[in-house]
Design a protein around this motif. Structure first.
Motif, PDB file in Angstrom:
ATOM      1  N   ILE A  48       0.851  -1.206   0.000  1.00  0.00           N
ATOM      2  CA  ILE A  48       0.000   0.000   0.000  1.00  0.00           C
ATOM      3  C   ILE A  48       0.880   1.247   0.000  1.00  0.00           C
ATOM      4  O   ILE A  48       0.630   2.214  -0.724  1.00  0.00           O
ATOM      5  CB  ILE A  48      -0.964  -0.010   1.215  1.00  0.00           C
ATOM      6  CG1 ILE A  48      -2.018  -1.101   1.023  1.00  0.00           C
ATOM      7  CG2 ILE A  48      -1.636   1.335   1.408  1.00  0.00           C
ATOM      8  CD1 ILE A  48      -2.934  -1.312   2.213  1.00  0.00           C
ATOM      9  N   MET A  49       1.962   1.184   0.810  1.00  0.00           N
ATOM     10  CA  MET A  49       2.895   2.311   0.899  1.00  0.00           C
ATOM     11  C   MET A  49       3.495   2.605  -0.483  1.00  0.00           C
ATOM     12  O   MET A  49       3.586   3.759  -0.905  1.00  0.00           O
ATOM     13  CB  MET A  49       4.004   1.960   1.899  1.00  0.00           C
ATOM     14  CG  MET A  49       4.989   3.065   2.123  1.00  0.00           C
ATOM     15  SD  MET A  49       4.680   3.935   3.626  1.00  0.00           S
ATOM     16  CE  MET A  49       5.381   2.874   4.856  1.00  0.00           C
ATOM     17  N   VAL A  87       2.270   1.803  -3.471  1.00  0.00           N
ATOM     18  CA  VAL A  87       1.226   2.319  -4.388  1.00  0.00           C
ATOM     19  C   VAL A  87       0.935   3.785  -4.083  1.00  0.00           C
ATOM     20  O   VAL A  87       0.853   4.619  -4.998  1.00  0.00           O
ATOM     21  CB  VAL A  87      -0.071   1.459  -4.286  1.00  0.00           C
ATOM     22  CG1 VAL A  87      -1.195   2.078  -5.100  1.00  0.00           C
ATOM     23  CG2 VAL A  87       0.190   0.039  -4.767  1.00  0.00           C
ATOM     24  N   ALA A  88       0.796   4.111  -2.795  1.00  0.00           N
ATOM     25  CA  ALA A  88       0.502   5.498  -2.400  1.00  0.00           C
ATOM     26  C   ALA A  88       1.636   6.425  -2.819  1.00  0.00           C
ATOM     27  O   ALA A  88       1.396   7.510  -3.366  1.00  0.00           O
ATOM     28  CB  ALA A  88       0.280   5.579  -0.890  1.00  0.00           C
TER      29      ALA A  88
END
Lengths: 54, 229
Positions: free
Chosen positions: A6-7, A9-10
């Protein structure tokens, strides 16, 4: 593992977004230059029309 | 330096808001609901872009009406810029919606009145571009386009708001009221990201609109100068 993904992608989205912003500012600068040139051209044309009328 | 900062403050505000939305959208707490799970975070992007599109298309409608009232070329150019911006936001909204649909409904596209209405609505605005491209005479093009834009805006809302409600069989949320804006639609902890997202996408739409308008104006002026020579 999921948190890391997620990190990534963000961060990727943030980098893409900021890249788009830089590009928009660059385009704005180019447009401002074109607007100045166009204004000069219009002034020149107006001057020519005036001398032709005289 | 200070003058540039002062002039562009709203752009910086938009950048900050959307950067916050990207970070908050990915990392802040969201309610874990069945079917939706983490995909609910897409609401900040998909709904935000769609609202941005509606806002800028409304701006386009206003400029088209202004053109019909005052016959100023500037208004026509502004309407064109807003439609292009709206189309861009519309395509992005559809794209983010398709990704969301894949993870919740299992398919990128389902035969649903709301989804079909959305794509037909976007196609209505694509037809605006085709109409403009098919007319050579500048004044006629502007007048026809302005009339069509008023018509397109009404049609668009019929396609995305009225027809899906009449069909009353959509699996897309928001059949009663506005999605994400009605009271039980959005968890309180999501509002601190959702409302900045709406503001951020509105600012981004307006910024793109101003850039497009300025470049369209240059294009038309060059055309005018070369025609006069």
């Amino acid at each position: 593992m999921a948190g890391e993904k997620i990190m990534v992608v963000a961060l990727l989205l943030l980098v893409i977004f900021l890249g788009i912003i830089v590009f928009l500012f660059y385009i704005e600068r180019r447009i401002a230059v074109s607007e100045k040139k166009l204004k000069k051209l219009e002034e020149l044309q107006e001057g020519n029309e005036l001398t032709e009328a005289e | 330096m200070m003058q540039t900062l002062y002039r562009n403050w709203w752009k910086y505000a938009g950048i900050l808001l959307l950067s916050y939305v990207i970070i908050g959208g990915f990392f802040f707490e969201v309610p874990l609901l069945p079917v939706l799970h983490e995909t609910i975070r897409n609401i900040y992007f998909h709904v935000g872009m769609w609202f941005g599109m509606m806002f800028i298309l409304f701006v386009g409608l206003v400029y088209s009406i202004r053109y019909l009232l005052y016959n100023k070329a500037d208004d026509d150019q502004k309407a064109l810029a807003s439609v292009i911006t709206g189309l861009l936001f519309g395509v992005l909204g559809l794209f983010t919606g398709m990704i969301w649909a894949k993870f919740t409904w299992g398919s990128y596209w389902v035969n649903d009145p709301k989804l079909n209405g959305a794509v037909v609505g976007v196609l209505t605005y694509l037809a605006y571009m085709l109409l403009r491209a098919s007319l050579d005479d500048g004044e006629k093009r502007a007048r026809f386009a302005a009339v069509y834009n008023v018509f397109a805006f009404v049609l668009f809302f019929i396609f995305i708001m009225i027809l899906p409600r009449l069909a009353s069989a959509s699996i897309h949320p928001g059949l009663d009221g506005n999605p994400a804006l009605s009271t039980g639609d959005l968890a309180p902890e999501m509002r601190k990201v959702f409302f900045p997202a709406i503001a951020g996408w509105f600012i981004m739409a307006w910024w793109l609109f101003t850039i497009l308008y300025r470049s369209i104006r240059i294009h038309f002026k060059i055309e005018e100068i070369t025609e006069n020579q």
